[in-house]
Design an enzyme around this catalytic site. Structure first.
Site, short mmCIF file in Angstrom:
data_model
loop_
_atom_site.label_atom_id
_atom_site.label_comp_id
_atom_site.label_asym_id
_atom_site.label_seq_id
_atom_site.Cartn_x
_atom_site.Cartn_y
_atom_site.Cartn_z
N TYR A 67 -20.26 0.44 -92.04
CA TYR A 67 -19.39 1.20 -92.53
C TYR A 67 -19.29 2.44 -92.56
O TYR A 67 -18.46 3.65 -92.96
CB TYR A 67 -19.46 0.65 -94.56
CG TYR A 67 -19.33 0.17 -95.46
CD1 TYR A 67 -19.32 -0.91 -95.92
CD2 TYR A 67 -18.02 0.45 -95.63
CE1 TYR A 67 -18.71 -2.01 -96.44
CE2 TYR A 67 -17.48 0.19 -96.52
CZ TYR A 67 -17.51 -1.55 -97.00
OH TYR A 67 -17.29 -2.62 -97.68
N ASP A 80 -23.62 -8.06 -99.63
CA ASP A 80 -23.35 -8.87 -98.75
C ASP A 80 -22.89 -8.65 -97.44
O ASP A 80 -22.95 -9.18 -96.82
CB ASP A 80 -22.84 -9.63 -99.60
CG ASP A 80 -21.14 -9.54 -99.25
OD1 ASP A 80 -20.24 -10.59 -100.29
OD2 ASP A 80 -20.64 -8.57 -99.44
#
Ligand SMILES: NC(=O)c1ccc[n+]([C@@H]2O[C@H](COP(=O)([O-])OP(=O)(O)OC[C@H]3O[C@@H](n4cnc5c(N)ncnc54)[C@H](O)[C@@H]3O)[C@@H](O)[C@H]2O)c1
Ligand SMILES: O=P(O)(O)OC[C@H]1O[C@H](O[C@H]2[C@H](O)[C@@H](O)[C@@H](O)O[C@@H]2CO)[C@H](O)[C@@H](O)[C@@H]1O
Ligand SMILES: [Mn+2]
Length: 442
Positions: free
Chosen positions: A265, A170
């Site tokens: 990330y 997500d």
């Protein structure tokens, strides 16, 4: 209209209430006859389940609800398994994050040595869920968002290549909501994007609105100014500073390739020194989650159980999680929804390993997914991805073969780890900490 039966694997998850309530809200398009929770920690699950049982009775009494630790009871007569387990729970996440930091290395849930350790715990748990599902409901689909999705996805490719499992994440959903906000649109569904990468390691390279206007120039300008900071998404549940910092740091990650928009990330791989300098080895994200999300969810559930009603409680549907119903509807009703999935590359990224599990846009229908070709990727991203996918592949190979050597190679190869010496120190600590979860390594 057909009504569906769902088992939520990881019923004790902090995300379960939001997802269960969201499922009730989405019944117009995804009607439900049965919801079951399954967990291997009955005590943890019972608190979440009893509160959800009260809510479901008060708001959708027609839905049959139950919870269990018995796999046969859980997985019999289901159409979908929505899987969000955390093998070892937060106590092990805390170790995943703190052990690498002892050696000045990034300690993170799904990235670096912490993600590798988490992957070594998760593989067995996920394969077990797949086998239960195939034994008791052979026509069911598993929608898996248990982490670390990259390593779990590679393990399902190696060990259960023909299983009906879709691996999803997500983070891109959240970031596309933020990008929609950047350009003054209300929803990510007003964007038409193209993306390539590995899970938690990818880039957007085309962003249009539904009329075909190129939105990249505006979004690139916003990224250069503030990263994702200040852009709103549906569930800005990330109030803690660690997430605020991540959204802001995307500005520096973006600067490395202003032609693309990065997944947040990538911060951990491109700025590991910055991450370690700003980390508190005594108090990591796992502690924040235990102090905030976990504490809050279990307080709310206990209060509902004590009151005997969910009326007036802060229980609310996780609007952000509707992407899970998008996926379930795509399978159940052949909607041909375009969704980012983690799937075998097989030429989708033409200059990358065909066997890599890549995160790319797919068209999803009742017979599964069709990948959308992303073409050749630039040398910078290709180099990064080849190193990272090798970490993921070596981790899964180490699990399958019980190979100390391959796990040492995996940690050494991570862009977050400075040397084979440090990798070995971290590995030996992780082996000790994961004695009850990892296969024996020789
Ligand atoms: N893919 C994504 O983008 C995404 C987003 C959010 C969370 N997640 C993942 O969802 C999962 C749940 O997150 P959380 O923070 O709520 O964790 P949590 O610890 O609150 O809940 C996880 C539950 O899984 C259960 N569990 C552990 N091993 C199990 C097994 N072998 N079989 C059955 N149940 C098992 C635990 O007992 C616990 O109740 C994690 O893997 C997390 O990383 C993924
Ligand atoms: O540190 P955590 O446990 O709060 O979050 C780790 C997860 O972060 C991402 O999921 C986010 C999602 O991006 C956001 O929109 C919202 O829904 O919360 C989710 C969980 O916090 C990431 O995609 C997951 O893989 C991580 O586990
Ligand atoms: Mn994710």
């Amino acid at each position: 209209m057909k009504k569906y039966s769902i088992v939520v694997a990881g019923g004790g998850s902090t995300f379960t209430p939001g997802i269960a309530l969201m499922l009730l809200e989405e019944q117009d398009r995804f009607p439900i006859r049965k919801i079951k929770f399954y967990d291997n920690d009955g005590k943890r699950q019972e608190t979440i389940a009893k509160a959800c049982e009260i809510y479901i009775k008060e708001n959708a009494p027609e839905i049959e609800f139950s919870y269990t630790t018995d796999p046969e009871e859980a997985f019999t007569d289901v159409d979908f398994c929505m899987a969000h387990i955390r093998v070892g729970k937060y106590a092990m996440r805390e170790k995943d994050e703190k052990i690498p930091l002892k050696y000045g290395v990034v300690g993170q849930e799904t990235c670096g040595p912490g993600g590798i350790a988490y992957g070594m715990r998760s593989i067995g748990g996920i394969i077990e869920l797949i086998d239960y599902m195939e034994k008791y409901s052979p026509n069911a689909w598993m929608l898996n968002y248990s982490n670390p999705a990259a390593i779990v996805a590679e393990a399902t490719r190696r060990l259960r290549p023909d299983s009906k499992i879709l691996n999803i994440c997500d983070m891109p959903v959240d970031l596309e909501e933020k990008m929609a906000d950047m350009v003054g649109l209300k929803s990510r569904k007003q964007l038409d994007t193209q993306y390539y990468g590995l899970n938690h390691f990818g880039w957007w390279h085309k962003i249009y609105d539904n009329e075909g206007n190129d939105l990249m120039p505006i979004i690139r300008k916003k990224m250069a100014e503030n990263g994702f900071a200040g852009a709103i998404s549906q569930t800005d549940q990330h109030v803690e500073n660690s997430w605020m910092d991540t959204f802001a740091k995307a500005k520096d990650v973006y600067a490395l390739d202003p032609e693309t928009i990065p997944n947040t990330y990538l911060k951990y791989y491109l700025f590991p020194d910055y991450v370690v300098e700003h980390a508190n080895p005594e108090h990591t994200r796992a502690n924040e989650v235990m102090e905030h999300r976990e504490k809050h969810i279990f307080e709310v559930c206990n209060n509902i159980i004590e009151a005997g009603t969910a009326k007036g409680s802060p229980f609310e549907p996780d609007a952000h999680a509707t992407y899970i119903v998008d996926l379930a509807c795509a399978i159940a009703k052949n909607t041909k929804e375009k969704m980012l999935l983690i799937v075998p590359n097989e030429g989708t990224i033409e200059n990358f390993d065909r066997t890599a599990m890549v995160e790319v846009p797919c068209i999803v229908g009742s017979n599964g997914y069709e990948r959308i070709v992303q073409g050749a990727i630039p040398q910078f991203q290709k180099g990064l991805m080849e190193q990272q996918v090798s970490v993921e592949k070596l981790t899964v190979a180490a699990w399958i073969e019980g190979s100390y050597q391959k796990l040492w190679q995996a940690i050494t190869l991570s862009k977050t780890v400075p040397s084979a010496r440090v990798a070995k120190l971290i590995l030996d600590d992780l082996i000790e900490a994961n004695k009850e979860y990892w296969p024996e390594l020789k």
